[in-house]
Structures are given as structure tokens and as C-alpha cells.
Write a protein that holds these residues in place. Structure first.
Motif, PDB file in Angstrom:
ATOM      1  N   ASP A  63       2.572   2.598  -2.036  1.00 51.15           N
ATOM      2  CA  ASP A  63       3.886   2.682  -2.679  1.00 51.15           C
ATOM      3  C   ASP A  63       4.989   2.194  -1.743  1.00 51.15           C
ATOM      4  OD1 ASP A  63       5.575   3.573  -4.947  1.00 51.15           O
ATOM      5  OD2 ASP A  63       6.369   4.969  -3.457  1.00 51.15           O
ATOM      6  N   GLY A  64       4.824   2.452  -0.454  1.00 48.29           N
ATOM      7  CA  GLY A  64       5.807   1.976   0.520  1.00 48.29           C
ATOM      8  C   GLY A  64       5.920   0.448   0.497  1.00 48.29           C
ATOM      9  N   GLN A  68       7.682  -0.757  -2.720  1.00 47.89           N
ATOM     10  CA  GLN A  68       9.142  -0.643  -2.623  1.00 47.89           C
ATOM     11  C   GLN A  68       9.737  -1.755  -1.763  1.00 47.89           C
ATOM     12  OE1 GLN A  68      10.424   1.248  -4.816  1.00 47.89           O
ATOM     13  NE2 GLN A  68       8.357   2.036  -5.252  1.00 47.89           N
ATOM     14  N   ARG A  69       9.014  -2.146  -0.701  1.00 50.84           N
ATOM     15  CA  ARG A  69       9.492  -3.240   0.164  1.00 50.84           C
ATOM     16  C   ARG A  69       9.566  -4.546  -0.620  1.00 50.84           C
ATOM     17  NH1 ARG A  69       6.139  -3.634   5.617  1.00 50.84           N
ATOM     18  NH2 ARG A  69       7.206  -5.646   5.642  1.00 50.84           N
ATOM     19  N   ASN A 115       9.760  -4.836  -3.962  1.00 55.34           N
ATOM     20  CA  ASN A 115      10.766  -4.696  -5.016  1.00 55.34           C
ATOM     21  C   ASN A 115      12.174  -4.955  -4.507  1.00 55.34           C
ATOM     22  OD1 ASN A 115       8.950  -4.131  -7.032  1.00 55.34           O
ATOM     23  ND2 ASN A 115       9.211  -1.909  -6.960  1.00 55.34           N
ATOM     24  N   ALA A 116      12.422  -4.608  -3.260  1.00 55.27           N
ATOM     25  CA  ALA A 116      13.760  -4.801  -2.678  1.00 55.27           C
ATOM     26  C   ALA A 116      14.151  -6.279  -2.625  1.00 55.27           C
ATOM     27  CB  ALA A 116      13.803  -4.201  -1.273  1.00 55.27           C
ATOM     28  N   GLN A 123      10.566  -6.531 -10.779  1.00 52.23           N
ATOM     29  CA  GLN A 123      10.074  -5.439  -9.934  1.00 52.23           C
ATOM     30  C   GLN A 123       8.878  -4.705 -10.547  1.00 52.23           C
ATOM     31  OE1 GLN A 123      13.599  -3.094  -9.354  1.00 52.23           O
ATOM     32  NE2 GLN A 123      14.416  -4.444  -7.759  1.00 52.23           N
ATOM     33  N   LYS A 164       7.345  -1.600 -11.473  1.00 54.93           N
ATOM     34  CA  LYS A 164       7.829  -0.247 -11.746  1.00 54.93           C
ATOM     35  C   LYS A 164       6.705   0.795 -11.709  1.00 54.93           C
ATOM     36  CE  LYS A 164      12.062  -1.633 -12.702  1.00 54.93           C
ATOM     37  NZ  LYS A 164      13.191  -1.375 -11.779  1.00 54.93           N
TER      38      LYS A 164
END
Length: 626
Positions: free
Chosen positions: A564-565, A568-569, A571-572, A579, A581
Motif C-alpha cells: 500500500d505504501g 500511495q507513492r 498515486n501521488a 490513481q 483506489k
């Protein structure tokens, strides 16, 4: 007329002609190296064939096929892994005036039967008893198949199947006897070949439905051979390591280029031997698919992580320096013609080279001048990493229908994120909807027995519709942005390129093996993620999950939190509608054996979506579709 134009326009009618010219020009030069397995532990030995040695065997195979009744343009299939006998058999088929039908050794019996029947193959050259069994078990469905020639006859009985089966050695003996009676028959057959005669039937691996047989005449390969020579990709002193599947057009085109240039090729298709072979072969040139470079990157990152926090920190720093260095040098070369970088960055790079990059280059054998990557897109961040580390990956582009290579990045002027410039003699234009269209001598005649399918992609004036979306720069570099049919449209009306998102994720996450982004007609994008087993199990050992199987590790909350980390990287850096989701970690990696990947390691999206439909439904349960 330039030297390049002269070389291409004066090409001979066939690669068989080129082969005879090569043998006459350099009969005593080394042509092929191949492994000779040794008993017990330790690396294999290697043996060599000169061009003259190769010609002797090729002529015997060609004459042996003639003795079996094979006539010009009749099909002879090869079902074998990459090995020197594959190449000798292929050249023997071409020198007999026949056409090669390629069959992946991983192809199941049902699809093998379809290919042999659809192509009307008269003879099958099978690697071993396993490949023979696929044809023997379905023999009543293959009335055209008159003989099977087995390369490795281990486990077969002499005279089996009333002479229907014979060994390659027996075929060559028959050919030698035939040549004694007709000493000029092979040269006369080659001399009679025309450029429009069928040379190869390659069945597209097909991400959906039955494969289509792509008809490639002799002129396609003669053109490709001369085009590779013309762009000076290789020279006669190169040592090529060839492990790619020769049933695939990418591997096949390397044979043609090798004959034209005359360098050395070391042949071994055993993927599990690549790491062991590289320091022995010490290639100067190698072609691969992106998955191999991704695995090497993940392996290097995993090894650094296993060395402890300090070592991993150094690796991450060095990886970032490599990318910055490659980007700066390529940008400056594009703007000024000189690949200079700022002094401080150059100093950091020199330190990182001693600590990290030199070891990576040594693992490749220490002499690698260039790699070529094709068959699928290479994530730019992976490309920049290797470029900065001194492993130059020249990305190219082509399809089975265009004889593999239509574009290639030009040597030192290569640009990561593009597939380079068109081969000399190949025309390109971008259609109004962004589709890449190609025309030139490398384009197929059509799909075997499928005139309607041919008409869908090949215009009467020769323009071929690739099905890929792309952009051409002012100076002729092509960037492929996606497959036309793979662009997805969310229920909100936004277009998303799955390949772009997937590539960014692969570049960021060292644990990932395969990614499938989903979102067509949905109100957000999601992803199915398969992790690289050795890498994630190494992480598990360090995080209190040691001893657990892969499925248990990826099902753990800790693994989900880890991945998940990275989500998120990524998606940024994406637009909101691109993104990820929601995501799910798959209980196993995707592979050819389960039918998730084609033999050339392309993702079969519909297959994977069907297999893991419950996970996809789970991600969208309760979401409000627009």
C-alpha cells in the motif's frame, strides 16, 4: 544513393542466399557457441561451430527434408526450446525451399495440433519425446504430417511408429546420402528462391482467441538482415548471447542479423541458466524482454535489502543517482550533442559506480556494450537506472506482422521512453486517431487462410495498422503510449492507459512481478498485483514471517501495508482518474503455465480478469457505478 540504401536495395532474395554468401566469405570464422552439459556440479562446457561446420549440417538437413518429399513452400514445423539445432533446422528448411512453422515448446497439445493442422505442416522437428507426444497423441487429426524428426531422441525406440519418427541424426545421414547423388541440389534450390516465396509462418501468441498465422516471405528476413547491418547495431567482433524463444519473431530476427553481420552467437534458451552463463559467455550484446530487466532490478534491490539497512540505503541512493545522471546526460546530448552532466552529479556517480554499478556490470559479464529490449514497453525508471549504471538498453518496437523490428533507438543517441527511429526502408505515419501505421519490406503478406482478418489491418497500398497508439517527435523518435484496444475509459468519461500506470508501479515497487490495472466502465481504477516470490519471501524472513509459503505471506496485513505504501507513492504522481483506489495481492504469480502470460511474457488481460473475477468484484462491491 547512400551506402545504406545500396545495402538494402541490393539485398538478395532470401536469407538462405545470405547464408550461402556468409559461408563462402568466412567459412572458418566462429559462428555459434552452444553448451555441452557436464556431469556433476559446476558450469557447462561450451563447443563451437564455424560457418563451414554449420553449412555442412544445414545442407544435410535440407537434403534430408527433400529426401522425405518436402517441396518448396511446404511447411516444416519446429517445436523446440532455443538451442543451436533450432537454428540449423530453420536454415535447413529455408535451404530446402520450404517454410518454417514455429511452435513454442510450452504450447499445449490442443493449440499445437491447431497450428500444425492450420499450417498444413508436412514434417515436425520436435525437441524431445515430450514435444513428439503432442503430435503422436493427435495423429489422426494431422493427415498432412508425414514425419516427426526428434532432436533429442532419448527414450525413443529405433524404428518407432513405422518410420513416422526419426532422429535428427538419421535425417542428416539421409541428407548426406542424398547429397552424394545430387551434390548441387541445395545450391540450386536456394538459387531458385524468389523474394515473395513463403519463408516463415509465425502464429501470434494471441492474448485472446486462436492464434493467427502470420505469413512472412523470404524478402522480409533478407530486408531485416540488411537493415540491422545498415544501422551498425552490431559488428563482426561482437559476441551475442541468444536465449530468446526462437518461435517468437524477436528471436527469429536475431538469426537473420547474425548471418548478415557475421559475428559470434552463443545460443542457450534455458532461462534458469542466464545468470550462470553471462560471466562465461561475456557477451557484448544481448536482446531481452522488459520482464528480464525488471527481475534483475528487483534481484539487485532484494540483495541490497538483505544486506541490512545501511547497504539498502546506499543502493537506494545509488539508484537515484543513476536515474538523475542518465536523465541529465540524455537531455544534454539532445540539446547540445554532448552528454555532459553537472560536476557534483558526476562526482556522486563516480562514487556510486565503485560501490554499486561496477558489480552490476560484472554480473552481466563485464563487456556488455548494449542490450536491446522489445516485445513490450520498458518502464522508463528501469531504463534510466540501467543507463546510469552503464548497462545501455536500446528499446525497439515491432510486431510479428512487421518481422519484429521496425524501430530501434540509435546507439549512443538513444532516448529512454521512446522506441527510437524507423529502420531504413520502413515508412511510418500517425493516423488521425493516433494509431501507428507502417509500410515497408518487413510487413507480412497477410494472415494464413484469413483474407478478411488480413483486410482489417492491411490496406491495399501496403499500410499496416499496428493497433498501437503513438507519437512522433520532430526528429523522428517514436513513443508508444498504449495499445489502441487496451486504452480504457472510466464511467466518468476519462481515458486511462493501463500500461503507463503499470510501468510506473513496476519502477517504484521492487517487490512487484506483474500488474493489471482495471477500470473500463468503472468509476475508479483498481489493480491486481502479483509479487516476485523470491523477493517477497526474503522480506518475509526479515519481518517475522519466515517459513511461510508465498500465499500466506501475501495474505498477511504486513504485506498489504508494505505494498500500500508503494501504491500511495505511485498515486501521488498520477492524475486523480488514473490513481489506483483499490488493489488485491494475488495468491500466486502470473505465468505461462497457468495461461496468464503468452510465451513472450505478455499479459493475457481477459484470462487474468476471468481467473480472478471474484477479487475484482470484491474491489468494486458497494461502489456506485455511473
Amino acid at each position: 544513393m547512400t551506402d545504406t540504401q545500396t545495402l538494402i536495395e541490393n539485398r538478395p532474395p532470401s536469407v538462405a542466399t545470405l547464408f550461402l554468401e556468409r559461408v563462402e566469405a568466412t567459412p572458418d570464422a566462429e559462428a555459434y557457441r552452444y553448451p555441452v552439459p557436464t556431469e556433476g556440479p559446476g558450469p557447462d562446457g561450451w563447443a563451437s561451430l564455424t560457418w563451414g561446420d554449420a553449412a555442412s549440417r544445414v545442407f544435410s538437413i535440407a537434403a534430408g527434408l527433400m529426401d522425405l518429399g518436402v517441396r518448396p513452400e511446404e511447411r516444416v514445423a519446429i517445436a523446440s526450446a532455443t538451442r543451436v539445432e533450432w537454428i540449423l533446422a530453420d536454415l535447413g528448411i529455408l535451404c530446402a525451399g520450404a517454410a518454417t512453422t514455429t511452435v513454442y515448446p510450452s504450447t499445449n497439445a490442443d493449440e499445437t495440433t491447431f497450428i500444425l493442422a492450420d499450417s498444413g505442416s508436412r514434417v515436425l522437428i520436435a525437441e524431445d519425446a515430450q514435444q513428439l507426444a503432442k503430435a503422436r497423441d493427435r495423429r489422426p487429426e494431422l493427415p498432412d504430417l508425414k514425419h516427426v524428426v526428434v532432436i533429442d531422441p532419448k527414450g525413443l525406440s529405433a524404428g518407432e511408429d513405422d518410420g513416422w519418427v526419426l532422429s535428427l541424426e538419421e535425417l542428416e545421414r539421409r541428407g548426406a546420402a542424398y547429397l552424394e547423388k545430387h551434390p548441387q541440389v541445395v545450391k540450386e534450390t536456394v538459387a531458385a528462391l524468389s523474394k515473395d516465396q513463403l519463408a516463415t509462418l509465425i502464429y501470434t501468441s494471441g492474448t485472446t482467441g486462436r492464434p493467427k498465422g502470420v505469413r512472412l516471405p523470404h524478402d522480409c528476413w533478407s530486408y531485416m538482415a540488411r537493415a540491422i547491418e545498415a544501422i551498425s547495431l552490431l559488428d563482426k567482433d561482437d559476441v551475442q548471447y541468444l536465449w530468446l524463444p526462437l518461435a517468437h519473431v524477436f528471436g527469429k530476427v536475431l538469426i537473420a542479423g547474425h548471418i548478415s553481420v557475421g559475428h559470434i552467437t552463443a545460443v542457450d534458451g534455458r532461462v534458469d541458466k542466464i545468470i550462470e552463463n553471462l560471466p562465461v559467455v561475456r557477451p557484448t550484446y544481448m536482446a531481452a524482454v522488459p520482464r528480464i530487466f525488471e527481475k534483475v532490478y528487483n534481484g539487485v534491490a532484494g540483495k541490497a535489502r538483505a544486506g541490512g539497512p545501511a547497504k539498502y540505503k546506499i543502493f537506494k541512493w545509488a539508484a537515484e543517482v543513476a536515474r538523475e545522471y542518465a536523465k541529465a546526460s540524455q537531455e544534454n546530448r539532445r540539446r547540445t550533442g554532448s552528454p555532459t552532466v553537472p560536476f557534483a552529479l558526476a562526482a556522486q556517480h563516480a562514487i556510486a559506480d565503485k560501490l554499486v554499478y561496477a558489480k552490476i556490470r560484472e554480473a552481466f559479464g563485464g563487456r556488455l556494450r548494449a542490450c536491446v529490449s522489445g516485445s513490450a514497453s520498458l518502464a522508463p525508471d528501469i531504463g534510466y537506472f540501467f543507463a546510469g549504471a552503464g548497462i545501455h538498453i536500446l528499446e525497439g518496437y515491432g510486431l510479428t506482422e512487421s518481422s519484429a523490428a521496425s524501430f530501434l533507438n540509435p546507439g549512443e543517441a538513444y532516448r529512454i521512453g521512446t522506441v527510437g527511429k524507423p529502420f531504413p526502408g520502413t515508412e511510418v505515419r500517425i493516423a488521425e486517431d493516433g494509431e501507428v501505421l507502417l509500410r515497408g519490406p518487413g510487413i507480412m503478406q497477410g494472415y494464413h487462410g484469413l483474407p478478411e482478418k488480413t483486410a482489417e489491418v492491411l490496406e491495399p497500398d501496403g499500410w499496416f495498422h499496428t493497433g498501437d497508439i503513438g507519437e512522433l517527435s520532430a526528429d523522428g523518435y517514436l513513443k508508444i503510449t498504449d495499445r489502441k484496444k487496451d486504452l480504457i475509459k472510466t464511467s466518468g468519461g476519462k481515458y486511462v492507459s493501463p500500461a503507463e500506470v503499470e510501468g510506473q508501479f513496476k519502477a517504484v515497487c521492487p517487490f512487484v512481478s506483474n500488474v493489471l490495472v482495471i477500470g473500463a466502465d468503472r468509476n475508479f481504477c483498481s489493480a491486481l498485483l502479483a509479487l516476485d516470490e523470491p523477493t517477497i519471501l526474503g522480506w518475509a524472513e526479515e519481518n517475522g514471517l519466515g517459513g511461510r509459503p508465498y500465499a500466506a505471506v501475501v495474505a498477511s496485513p504486513a504485506a498489504r501495508e508494505l505494498i500500500d505504501g508503494y501504491v500511495q507513492r505511485v498515486n501521488a504522481e498520477l492524475q486523480r482518474w488514473q490513481q489506483i483506489k483499490s488493489f488485491r495481492l494475488l495468491p500466486r504469480d502470473l505465468d505461462v503455465e497457468h495461461g496468464d502470460l503468452t510465451p513472450s511474457l505478455k499479459l493475457k488481460r481477459p484470462v487474468v480478469e476471468r481467473e480472478f473475477k471474484d477479487l475484482i468484484d470484491e474491489m468494486y462491491a458497494g461502489s456506485r457505478e455511473m
